[in-house]
Design an enzyme around this catalytic site. Structure first.
Site, PDB file in Angstrom:
ATOM      1  N   HIS A 129      -2.670  18.509  30.616  1.00  0.00           N
ATOM      2  CA  HIS A 129      -1.426  19.211  30.308  1.00  0.00           C
ATOM      3  C   HIS A 129      -0.706  19.706  31.556  1.00  0.00           C
ATOM      4  O   HIS A 129       0.449  20.142  31.477  1.00  0.00           O
ATOM      5  CB  HIS A 129      -1.679  20.367  29.325  1.00  0.00           C
ATOM      6  CG  HIS A 129      -2.349  21.577  29.894  1.00  0.00           C
ATOM      7  ND1 HIS A 129      -3.708  21.771  29.837  1.00  0.00           N
ATOM      8  CD2 HIS A 129      -1.851  22.676  30.517  1.00  0.00           C
ATOM      9  CE1 HIS A 129      -4.016  22.933  30.395  1.00  0.00           C
ATOM     10  NE2 HIS A 129      -2.897  23.497  30.819  1.00  0.00           N
ATOM     11  N   ASP A 159      -8.364  16.908  27.712  1.00  0.00           N
ATOM     12  CA  ASP A 159      -7.441  17.636  28.581  1.00  0.00           C
ATOM     13  C   ASP A 159      -7.819  17.474  30.052  1.00  0.00           C
ATOM     14  O   ASP A 159      -7.721  18.415  30.838  1.00  0.00           O
ATOM     15  CB  ASP A 159      -7.372  19.127  28.218  1.00  0.00           C
ATOM     16  CG  ASP A 159      -6.163  19.801  28.858  1.00  0.00           C
ATOM     17  OD1 ASP A 159      -5.143  19.122  29.056  1.00  0.00           O
ATOM     18  OD2 ASP A 159      -6.247  21.007  29.182  1.00  0.00           O
ATOM     19  N   SER A 259      -4.682  26.548  35.309  1.00  0.00           N
ATOM     20  CA  SER A 259      -4.998  25.275  34.657  1.00  0.00           C
ATOM     21  C   SER A 259      -5.321  24.199  35.681  1.00  0.00           C
ATOM     22  O   SER A 259      -4.538  23.943  36.596  1.00  0.00           O
ATOM     23  CB  SER A 259      -3.814  24.800  33.817  1.00  0.00           C
ATOM     24  OG  SER A 259      -3.657  25.573  32.668  1.00  0.00           O
TER      25      SER A 259
END
Length: 512
Positions: A129, A159, A259
């Protein structure tokens, strides 16, 4: 002070020797895996970095920080971010935690996240993402140089993404063994939260093999009602779910921007890739989630070899047992995974797994919940063999399963119904036909229609959506036919429409 000086000198000499060894073999290591490349690099470095004696993370932080990079992405007008396709690394935080998953993400022109360098020649792991749908990926190295990166592979089901920069002699983080991680163990989170420079936070491992339903929801594999129920009770629906969630949970402070960053142990070894937080506000409230590095190793190697993930499947639907579910089934056993369905032509069916079996062990290791099984199988490839121990009629039985691959399916040709032209909806400029059970099982969807044709110049064409897309919801309503799609469209001329679906390249959500 002298002793510290000697340790630093030894680290420098050992690192130099390791880099020298790597350079000698650099021309002949193209056939090596990422892990093997790391083994060569660290083979001549005997220095063990440890902060576990006293609560002091200076050494671990100093070794890891130079190899954690800042990733900045930008998006053009035709990118997925413009149509709500998850292009921003903030989406995962905002959709899951900040906004309850009920609103469309904003369409950023630029966003940022983190990444971890794995090899001196520029392979970097991050989250899917973080880079998904980006038109440009810029990596800012520890020496403040800016270099462009290309995507080697990405996978929304885990992911994870692997990107590459054309540089040499880069600092790296050593990959550890996430199977050895213990609850209560000290860990560090390293990344670029909230667009700050390199930030290191400390905490402990709060839990392992944690599933939170975020990946399945983002791909339309869970409806809003199922997602809410999953978050409230932890009970996933009894059907195939292609997403693999077996997160390491930590209370080390993680915020948007972390992230794709590193979760490392006190020895400075990478044990996880930070991916999400649990928060009512969208910022840290004490619970972060990281993808285990042992799962990442397999996925990243597939990216490097094939550009995509080659996954093996057992071919069963199951649900974890607990006291309530056991009572509902009228059985006494409350531990293990209850097989609710066996998919035809799958590895499980060929091995003799039956509906009603309770999976108790994988390769001799006891399992208790879905992530225990999903992560172990997620590390394997089509053709690999795994031994499942099942409880059947009160007796344990060992079954040897050969995993089968996820054969490439052209959704538009999957069933006789889908082969037809379908029913055209002029407002959307697309035709739809009901999806077969096989297609829905393939993508873990409970419902859906297949896009069988797209008219040039109309909405679907302008959104660059592919023929063969499995549309699961329209304006939040599940659809199983073209009639359902039309009924879910707004009646007013100026009404907004949100369509969600899934295809071979991941999930799609867009609004027009």
């Amino acid at each position: 002070m002298k002793r510290i000086g000697l340790i630093v000198l030894a680290a420098f000499i050992g690192g130099a020797a390791a880099i020298g060894a790597y350079k000698l073999l650099e021309r002949n290591n193209d056939g090596m895996t990422l892990a093997e490349k790391q083994n060569v690099l660290f083979a001549n470095n005997p220095v063990k970095i440890s902060s576990t004696g006293a609560v002091d993370f200076v050494q671990a932080a100093s070794v890891v920080s130079p190899a954690v990079v800042h990733i900045k992405t930008s998006y053009g007008s035709s990118s997925g971010s413009e149509r709500g396709g998850g292009g921003s690394p903030m989406d995962m935080f905002e959709e899951f935690f900040g906004g309850g998953g009920r609103r469309m993400p904003r369409a950023p022109r630029a966003a940022s996240g983190s990444g971890v360098i794995l090899t001196p020649d520029g392979y970097i792991v991050t989250n899917n993402h973080v880079v998904d749908n980006a038109d440009k990926i810029e990596v800012i190295l520890s020496d403040r140089r800016k270099v462009m990166a290309k995507v080697i592979g990405k996978d929304p089901n885990t992911d994870l993404a692997l990107i590459k920069v054309e540089e040499t002699n880069l600092p790296i983080v050593k990959m550890g063994n996430s199977d050895n991680v213990q609850i209560g163990e000290w860990v560090l989170a390293v990344g670029f939260p909230l667009d700050l420079q390199t930030t290191v936070t400390a905490g402990i491992v709060s839990a392992k093999a944690r599933s939170i339903g975020i990946l399945a929801r983002q791909q339309g594999q869970l409806t809003e009602e199922e997602y809410d129920e999953y978050r409230r009770t932890g009970k996933a629906p009894e059907r195939t779910n292609n997403s693999i969630e077996a997160f390491i949970q930590t209370d080390a402070a993680i915020n948007p921007g972390n992230s794709g960053g590193a979760l490392v142990n006190a020895n400075g070894e990478l044990i996880g890739i930070n991916a999400a937080i649990a928060s009512q506000t969208g910022t840290n409230e004490g619970y972060g989630f990281a993808i285990p590095v042992n799962l990442a190793k397999k996925i990243l190697e597939d990216f490097r070899k094939y550009g995509a993930v080659k996954r093996g499947y057992i071919g069963v639907n199951f649900r974890p047992l607990d006291a309530d579910y056991a009572e509902e089934l009228k059985i006494k056993d409350i531990n293990g995974l209850y097989v609710s369905d066996v998919l035809p032509n799958g590895g499980g069916a060929a091995a003799g797994i039956q509906k009603g079996d309770i999976i108790k062990k994988v390769d001799g290791v006891t399992i208790y919940d879905s992530p225990d099984l999903q992560e172990k199988i997620g590390r394997m490839s089509p053709g690999d063999k795994v031994q499942l121990t099942v409880l059947r009629n009160g007796a344990l039985k060992d079954l040897n399963v050969t995993l089968k691959g996820d054969a490439s399916v052209n959704l538009a040709k999957a069933t006789p119904a889908a082969k037809s032209t379908g029913t055209t909806i002029s407002k959307l400029g697309a035709a739809f036909a009901p999806a077969s059970a096989q297609v829905k099982a393939k993508y873990g969807a409970k419902n859906g229609v297949v896009v069988t044709s797209i008219e040039p110049g109309k909405v679907f064409d302008s959104m660059d959506l592919p023929k063969g897309l499995l549309v699961t919801t329209v304006n939040g309503k599940p659809v199983n036919s073209a009639k359902d799609v039309e009924a879910a469209l707004p009646t007013s001329k100026n009404g907004m429409t949100t369509i969600s679906g899934v295809g071979p390249n991941g999930n799609y959500t867009f609004t027009f």
